[in-house]
Motif scaffolding. Structure first.
Motif, short mmCIF file in Angstrom:
data_model
loop_
_atom_site.label_atom_id
_atom_site.label_comp_id
_atom_site.label_asym_id
_atom_site.label_seq_id
_atom_site.Cartn_x
_atom_site.Cartn_y
_atom_site.Cartn_z
N PRO A 79 0.84 -1.21 0.00
CA PRO A 79 0.00 0.00 0.00
C PRO A 79 0.87 1.25 0.00
O PRO A 79 1.87 1.32 0.72
CB PRO A 79 -0.80 -0.12 1.29
N PRO A 80 0.53 2.25 -0.82
CA PRO A 80 1.37 3.44 -0.97
C PRO A 80 1.70 4.15 0.33
O PRO A 80 2.81 4.66 0.50
CB PRO A 80 0.55 4.34 -1.90
N ARG A 81 0.76 4.18 1.26
CA ARG A 81 0.98 4.95 2.48
C ARG A 81 1.51 4.09 3.62
O ARG A 81 1.63 4.56 4.76
CB ARG A 81 -0.33 5.63 2.91
N GLN A 82 1.80 2.84 3.36
CA GLN A 82 2.31 1.96 4.42
C GLN A 82 3.77 2.26 4.70
O GLN A 82 4.58 2.38 3.79
CB GLN A 82 2.15 0.50 4.01
N GLY A 83 4.13 2.40 5.94
CA GLY A 83 5.50 2.69 6.32
C GLY A 83 6.37 1.44 6.33
O GLY A 83 5.92 0.33 6.01
N ILE A 84 7.62 1.63 6.72
CA ILE A 84 8.55 0.50 6.78
C ILE A 84 8.15 -0.45 7.88
O ILE A 84 8.16 -1.67 7.72
CB ILE A 84 9.99 1.02 7.00
N LEU A 85 7.82 0.11 9.03
CA LEU A 85 7.47 -0.71 10.18
C LEU A 85 5.95 -0.82 10.29
O LEU A 85 5.28 0.09 10.77
CB LEU A 85 8.06 -0.11 11.46
N THR A 86 5.42 -1.92 9.83
CA THR A 86 4.01 -2.20 10.04
C THR A 86 3.82 -2.74 11.46
O THR A 86 4.79 -3.01 12.18
CB THR A 86 3.51 -3.24 9.03
N ARG A 87 2.58 -2.89 11.85
CA ARG A 87 2.32 -3.42 13.19
C ARG A 87 2.95 -4.79 13.35
O ARG A 87 3.56 -5.09 14.39
CB ARG A 87 0.82 -3.49 13.42
N ARG A 88 2.84 -5.61 12.33
CA ARG A 88 3.43 -6.94 12.41
C ARG A 88 4.95 -6.86 12.53
O ARG A 88 5.56 -7.60 13.32
CB ARG A 88 3.04 -7.74 11.16
N THR A 89 5.57 -5.96 11.77
CA THR A 89 7.02 -5.84 11.84
C THR A 89 7.47 -5.37 13.21
O THR A 89 8.49 -5.82 13.73
CB THR A 89 7.51 -4.87 10.75
N VAL A 90 6.73 -4.45 13.80
CA VAL A 90 7.08 -3.96 15.14
C VAL A 90 7.02 -5.11 16.14
O VAL A 90 7.92 -5.27 16.99
CB VAL A 90 6.13 -2.82 15.55
N VAL A 91 5.96 -5.92 16.06
CA VAL A 91 5.84 -7.05 16.98
C VAL A 91 6.99 -8.03 16.79
O VAL A 91 7.60 -8.52 17.76
CB VAL A 91 4.48 -7.75 16.79
N GLU A 92 7.29 -8.35 15.53
CA GLU A 92 8.39 -9.28 15.24
C GLU A 92 9.72 -8.73 15.77
O GLU A 92 10.52 -9.48 16.35
CB GLU A 92 8.48 -9.52 13.74
N THR A 93 9.95 -7.44 15.54
CA THR A 93 11.19 -6.83 16.02
C THR A 93 11.29 -6.91 17.54
O THR A 93 12.34 -7.26 18.09
CB THR A 93 11.26 -5.36 15.57
N ALA A 94 10.20 -6.61 18.22
CA ALA A 94 10.20 -6.65 19.68
C ALA A 94 10.45 -8.07 20.19
O ALA A 94 11.24 -8.28 21.11
CB ALA A 94 8.88 -6.11 20.21
N VAL A 95 9.75 -9.05 19.59
CA VAL A 95 9.92 -10.43 20.04
C VAL A 95 11.36 -10.89 19.84
O VAL A 95 11.97 -11.51 20.72
CB VAL A 95 8.93 -11.34 19.30
N LEU A 96 11.93 -10.60 18.67
CA LEU A 96 13.30 -11.02 18.39
C LEU A 96 14.29 -10.34 19.33
O LEU A 96 15.23 -10.97 19.82
CB LEU A 96 13.65 -10.73 16.94
N GLY A 97 14.11 -9.04 19.57
CA GLY A 97 15.00 -8.35 20.50
C GLY A 97 14.94 -8.95 21.89
O GLY A 97 15.98 -9.14 22.55
N VAL A 98 13.73 -9.28 22.34
CA VAL A 98 13.57 -9.88 23.68
C VAL A 98 14.21 -11.26 23.73
O VAL A 98 14.88 -11.63 24.71
CB VAL A 98 12.08 -9.94 24.05
N VAL A 99 14.02 -12.07 22.66
CA VAL A 99 14.59 -13.43 22.64
C VAL A 99 16.11 -13.37 22.66
O VAL A 99 16.77 -14.11 23.41
CB VAL A 99 14.08 -14.19 21.41
N VAL A 100 16.71 -12.51 21.83
CA VAL A 100 18.17 -12.40 21.80
C VAL A 100 18.69 -11.93 23.16
O VAL A 100 19.66 -12.47 23.70
CB VAL A 100 18.62 -11.45 20.68
N ALA A 101 18.06 -10.89 23.70
CA ALA A 101 18.50 -10.39 25.00
C ALA A 101 18.32 -11.44 26.08
O ALA A 101 19.19 -11.62 26.96
CB ALA A 101 17.71 -9.12 25.35
#
Length: 816
Positions: free
Chosen positions: A661-683
């Motif tokens: 979608p033209p107005r969709q940013g780089i970080l969608t809600r799903r991407t934010v959740v994935e990023t948070a989960v991965l950061g927590v798992v690595v940490a």
């Protein structure tokens, strides 16, 4: 000037004058190597590191200072290399798309790069050309030029042959002169070059203006906004780390250095450089496909295109037009298979030859008529010599005809060649033939010579072999193809059916637009954009330039496109086929996917480092990582692996899913959740290793350092695909990523095991059991990601299963 008005300059004269004109600006890198280095050193994060190094020296910590300087040197080297490589690629591509000029030298026409035109050259000017230099007109036939680039005047200016104007004559009033950078919008002529390069009027303006850096692309602006948002969170976290350290009694210089190093590691300051390199790499790959990208933002826009508005001729058809038949009201249809005897059909061909200037080798419609006349036994030069032209009104998109007047032994003659409804209005017999030919997909040209002699010419342009497949591929990719043509509606409908165009309406707009003029094209593009579509528009003529500029991606035809169209476009096609555009769309999506993966990977790693530093003190770990260790983890995980991620091959489904979608940013809600989960798992894995090691008297800080670095490098490998497990992806599709990851692993082990490295990085050599614990824990995040990708892969293979989960939210663990 010493220029023969018929022969032009000789080869020796051109060589001598090229030396004299050597002061013209040359394309290349925008700044020197030293300037690039200084620009890198002025980056905010580099200045922070240099300040931290100075603070280390001030408190007597030469080891940390040396490490920080080393990181600065490596970061600067990588940054400069990326910039030079990206800028060099763009400069080379722009040179390939640079304007060209037609000159007469030694009596022969030559097409040369505009930058190679010299003073005294004889320019041949025609409709659609960009004038290569300032020049005085020797001949001019209905010549008009658009000088808005110099004068700001929106209306074209008439030009005529004549003596040179006085030097103090205003540019707009120099009626016998054409200027570099202006556009020929009508007519033709010849002119002798009087100035090139910096000595032209355009060059004078260029000298007065300061050269501006190109603006950041939309993606880079979104990344910059993202970086600022992250910076706020990082500042809060760093203050928390600093306060915690001071409360625990840590030395204040160490606390400050740690906070600064953490800020540098957590902020994705390298993202803009990685994005620029990814875009430049995409332009090189597109160039190998025959698609020349003139502006980097076009790469981003191509990946989001929802509508392809294409011309018929040369894009859906071959563009190799052949005149196959003549119709005359007295004799009917005559097939053009060989020489024609004297009679009505031959007279129609003679009139068509008089109405144009084409020779047998000329491309396009006029060239097809000239070749047919030659096959019919006509001597083109003899025909035109018997009736010399006295006046001409060239073809115009609004009039849709050419009108010429000629002298002859039986008096003056007017010849009109153009659209049948314009040239032969109200002729029922002609209209019936036009309709029959058009339904067969042919174009029709009408000819009228005087009040009596009339006829039609059939022009066949076969559909390209790859057109139907390209239309189908675009449809599968969620991209609608629309055809815009100036041809007869029946011709357009026949071609649309042949290539499989969807002829229904969407947003109130049909898929096929016939008898379209430039205003229609512009209005259509504006309507599509107003409806929220991302439009890629093709064009080849002068009158297409406004629509090309307004479209999100303007696409010019490289083989038959005018210089005006190429200058207005963002992309230039090599062979004019629709398949090239579809391939470019796939490349744009590939870039967007790779950038999104790197953003997710970088943010997950930065979040993991922040969590380790914030949570560590509450787990009795004191200061979990020292400044040198934080910076080294950042360097090995975001350096070479980040660059390699930008070269990842496209996903298998890149052209089987709808555009973003033209107005969709780089970080969608799903991407934010994935990023948070991965950061927590690595940490979490890193902190478990550290706390367990501390409790058993092992070197917990070094084990934490190794686990944190290796876990992120493992994610760098699993980021190759969002849905396909790593072991199913061929190494050869991105070998650089494996080389980069292996190099980073060796760099991590180097600061642990190399003699003397422990003094700089405060590490100790790990034993086999300790190393195995760290490596095993580092593999956990990657194993989880691979398991999730395997689950997704199986779900796609069996879409009928697990419907409840496909209709809900997907698992938050995915490739980083």
């Amino acid at each position: 000037m010493g220029t023969d008005p018929d022969e032009g300059l000789g080869g020796a004269a051109v060589a001598d004058r090229a030396v004299a004109d050597a002061d013209r600006p040359s394309p290349g890198l925008d700044r020197s190597l030293a300037a690039s280095v200084l620009a890198q050193l002025r980056e905010t994060m580099i200045l922070v590191l240099l300040g931290a190094a100075a603070l280390s020296v001030a408190v007597g910590d030469a080891g940390d200072a040396a490490v920080i300087v080393l990181v600065v040197v490596l970061n600067t080297t990588v940054g400069v290399a990326q910039e030079r490589r990206a800028t060099g690629a763009v400069a080379a591509l722009r040179a390939r798309a640079a304007p060209r000029a037609t000159v007469v030298r030694d009596g022969h026409r030559h097409e040369v790069p505009a930058a190679e035109v010299v003073v005294g050259d004889l320019l041949v000017l025609g409709r659609g050309d960009v004038v290569a230099a300032d020049a005085r007109l020797l001949t001019a036939h209905d010549l008009q030029v658009d000088e808005s680039a110099l004068t700001g005047e929106s209306q074209p200016s008439d030009r005529r042959a004549g003596p040179a104007c006085a030097e103090d004559t205003p540019v707009a009033d120099r009626s016998t002169v054409v200027h570099a950078g202006t556009l020929v919008v009508r007519g033709h002529g010849r002119a002798v070059v009087t100035a090139v390069g910096l000595r032209t009027e355009l060059g004078t303006v260029d000298v007065l203006l300061q050269r501006r850096r190109p603006p950041p692309t939309p993606l880079q602006r979104r990344l910059a906004r993202l970086g600022r948002a992250i910076s706020l969170g990082v500042v809060v976290a760093c203050v928390l780390v600093g306060v915690t350290g001071l409360v625990r009694g840590e030395p204040w210089p160490l606390v400050v250095l740690t906070a600064l190093s953490l800020a540098v590691a957590a902020i994705p300051e390298s993202l803009p450089a990685v994005v620029a390199l990814a875009l430049a790499g995409a332009t090189r790959r597109m160039a190998r496909l025959g698609v020349i990208v003139r502006t980097l933002p076009a790469v981003e826009a191509l990946g989001s295109v929802t509508v392809l508005a294409v011309d018929k001729t040369g894009t859906l058809t071959t563009g190799r037009i052949t005149c196959t038949a003549v119709w005359h009201p007295g004799t009917g249809t005559t097939e053009l298979t060989g020489p024609l005897p004297a009679g009505p059909a031959r007279s129609v061909l003679e009139a068509a030859v008089l109405g144009g200037d084409a020779e047998e080798g000329t491309p396009g419609t006029e060239g097809a008529v000239a070749r047919a006349a030659a096959r019919a036994g006509l001597d083109l030069r003899a025909v035109r010599a018997r009736r010399p032209r006295t006046a001409v009104r060239p073809f115009d998109a609004h009039r849709r005809c050419t009108v010429s007047r000629h002298d002859g032994p039986d008096g003056p003659l007017e010849v009109v060649v153009g659209a049948p409804e314009i040239v032969l209005p109200g002729r029922a017999d002609a209209a019936a033939v036009v309709d029959a030919w058009a339904r067969a997909g042919a174009r029709v040209l009408a000819v009228r010579a005087g009040p009596q002699e009339t006829g039609l010419l059939r022009l066949d342009d076969p559909v390209r072999d790859d057109a139907a497949a390209a239309v189908g591929a675009a449809r599968t990719a969620g991209v609608r193809t629309m055809m815009i043509t100036g041809d007869h509606p029946a011709t357009a409908a026949a071609v649309a059916a042949a290539v499989g165009l969807d002829t229904g309406e969407r947003d109130g707009l049909p898929a096929v637009h016939a008898r379209a003029d430039p205003g229609t094209k512009l209005a259509l593009v504006e309507s599509l954009r107003a409806a929220g579509e991302i439009v890629a528009m093709t064009g080849d003529g002068v009158n297409d330039a406004p629509a090309l500029r307004v479209a999100d991606v303007g696409v010019a035809m490289g083989e038959r496109g005018t210089e005006v169209a190429k200058e207005a476009a963002d992309v230039v096609l090599g062979d004019d086929g629709l398949g090239r555009i579809v391939a470019a769309v796939a490349e744009g999506r590939r870039v967007a996917d790779n950038v999104r993966r790197f953003v997710r990977y970088g943010l997950a790693g930065g979040l993991a480092e922040l969590l380790v530093m914030v949570a560590g003190p509450f787990l009795a770990l004191g200061l979990p990582l020292l400044p040198a260790q934080i910076l080294w983890v950042n360097l090995v995980t975001h350096g070479l692996p980040g660059v390699a991620m930008g070269s990842e091959a496209a996903e298998a489904d890149v052209l089987s899913r709808p555009p973003q979608p033209p107005r969709q940013g780089i970080l969608t809600r799903r991407t934010v959740v994935e990023t948070a989960v991965l950061g927590v798992v690595v940490a979490g894995c890193s902190l478990v290793v550290a706390t367990t090691a501390a409790a058993t008297g092992r070197p917990w800080q070094t084990m934490l350092f190794v686990t944190l670095a290796l876990s992120q490098l493992g994610l760098a490998l699993t980021t190759r695909s969002d849905s396909t497990p790593l072991w199913r992806l061929p190494v050869r599709s991105n070998p650089f990523l494996y080389v980069a990851a292996a190099t980073s692993v060796l760099a991590t082990f180097a600061v642990v095991y190399l003699p003397g490295a422990g003094l700089l990085f405060h590490t100790v050599a790990l034993g086999p059991a300790e190393l195995a614990i760290a490596v095993g824990a580092a593999a956990v995040p990657s194993v989880l990601v691979e398991a999730e990708e395997l689950r997704r892969s199986r779900r796609r293979a069996h879409p009928g299963q697990d419907q409840s989960r496909t209709s809900g939210a997907s698992s938050p663990v995915s490739s980083a």
